[in-house]
Scaffold this active site. Structure first.
Site, PDB file in Angstrom:
ATOM      1  N   TYR A 153      50.925  -8.973 -64.947  1.00 36.90           N
ATOM      2  CA  TYR A 153      50.379  -9.501 -66.202  1.00 36.90           C
ATOM      3  C   TYR A 153      50.242 -11.017 -66.132  1.00 36.90           C
ATOM      4  O   TYR A 153      49.196 -11.586 -66.478  1.00 36.90           O
ATOM      5  CB  TYR A 153      51.279  -9.089 -67.359  1.00 36.90           C
ATOM      6  CG  TYR A 153      50.850  -9.607 -68.701  1.00 36.90           C
ATOM      7  CD1 TYR A 153      49.675  -9.176 -69.304  1.00 36.90           C
ATOM      8  CD2 TYR A 153      51.638 -10.525 -69.395  1.00 36.90           C
ATOM      9  CE1 TYR A 153      49.284  -9.643 -70.551  1.00 36.90           C
ATOM     10  CE2 TYR A 153      51.251 -10.999 -70.644  1.00 36.90           C
ATOM     11  CZ  TYR A 153      50.080 -10.550 -71.215  1.00 36.90           C
ATOM     12  OH  TYR A 153      49.704 -11.027 -72.454  1.00 36.90           O
ATOM     13  N   ALA A 154      51.292 -11.687 -65.686  1.00 34.88           N
ATOM     14  CA  ALA A 154      51.250 -13.146 -65.605  1.00 34.88           C
ATOM     15  C   ALA A 154      50.184 -13.620 -64.618  1.00 34.88           C
ATOM     16  O   ALA A 154      49.570 -14.667 -64.825  1.00 34.88           O
ATOM     17  CB  ALA A 154      52.621 -13.694 -65.203  1.00 34.88           C
TER      18      ALA A 154
END
Length: 244
Positions: A153-154
């Site tokens: 996600y990051a």
């Protein structure tokens, strides 16, 4: 509607942060095109809330990674309200797992929405925004916090930050600002999904303010960037209550 009324396109406007952003911008007097992926009823609820308060809004379905669909969203805003001044790209998806266990199909789906989707929306915004406009994308404070389980996600949001900072410089001379908002733990369905009470409590205790953020907290930051914050440009604002 006066000829000087500003117009916003808000993706992910059917719920969570996107919905609060749409309501907040409408309260500031903007007409709002509410983009949504599939939940038409929720998007229409956002529109109804805006119109009940005396504002102007419409809901338009658009897969943010689909260029013709996003172009049609902007077309609808221009046809209904006369142009586009503010674009807030709040649509996004999140899947969490350690790198060693992460499903690559899930990674590709997240990349499609979070990276390609941001690029497609930003591309239309760069082509269409009127002078005095603002583009606001969404990152996450996890890019800096480096929490285990958030790598995929990051990574998508790191791409969003790079795109945002470069686009701000590419729009030199256009009088259009481009910034990213990077929320910390915020009480949305996306954030709360799959987390037990102890995990939520631990994350809520991280900021010095000792609570989760709310969609309204984030909407206030977006409203500043979309309105009076004209001297803030090419920045990532970490709206997280003071987590470092």
């Amino acid at each position: 509607m006066s000829d000087s009324q500003r117009v916003a396109v808000v993706t992910g406007g059917s719920r969570g942060i996107g919905r609060q952003v749409a309501l907040r911008l409408a309260a500031d007097g903007l007409a709002v095109a509410v983009g949504y992926a599939g939940n038409q009823a929720a998007a229409e609820e956002t529109v109804a809330a805006i119109t009940a308060a005396g504002g102007r809004a419409l809901a338009v379905r658009a897969d943010v990674a689909d260029e013709p669909a996003v172009a049609a969203l902007f077309d609808a805003a221009e046809a209904s309200f006369g142009g586009v001044d503010v674009v807030v790209h709040a649509a996004g998806v999140m899947t969490l797992a350690p790198v060693a266990e992460f499903d690559l199909d899930a990674f590709d789906r997240m990349h499609r929405t979070n990276v390609r989707g941001t690029f497609v929306v930003a591309q239309q915004a760069a082509r269409r925004l009127r002078p005095g406009g603002a583009i606001v994308t969404f990152s996450t404070s996890v890019v800096g916090l480096a929490l285990p389980g958030y790598a995929a996600y990051a990574a998508t949001k790191g791409a969003v930050e790079a795109l945002t900072l470069i686009l701000a410089r590419e729009l030199r001379g256009r009088d259009v600002t481009v910034n990213a908002v990077a929320p910390g733990p915020t009480a949305t369905d996306l954030f709360l999904d799959g987390k037990d009470e102890q995990t939520v409590a631990r994350l809520a205790a991280q900021p010095p303010l000792q609570r989760l953020g709310t969609p309204q907290d984030i909407a206030e930051v977006v409203a500043f960037l979309a309105g009076p914050g004209r001297w803030v440009n090419g920045q990532v604002l970490r709206a997280n209550g003071g987590i470092v």
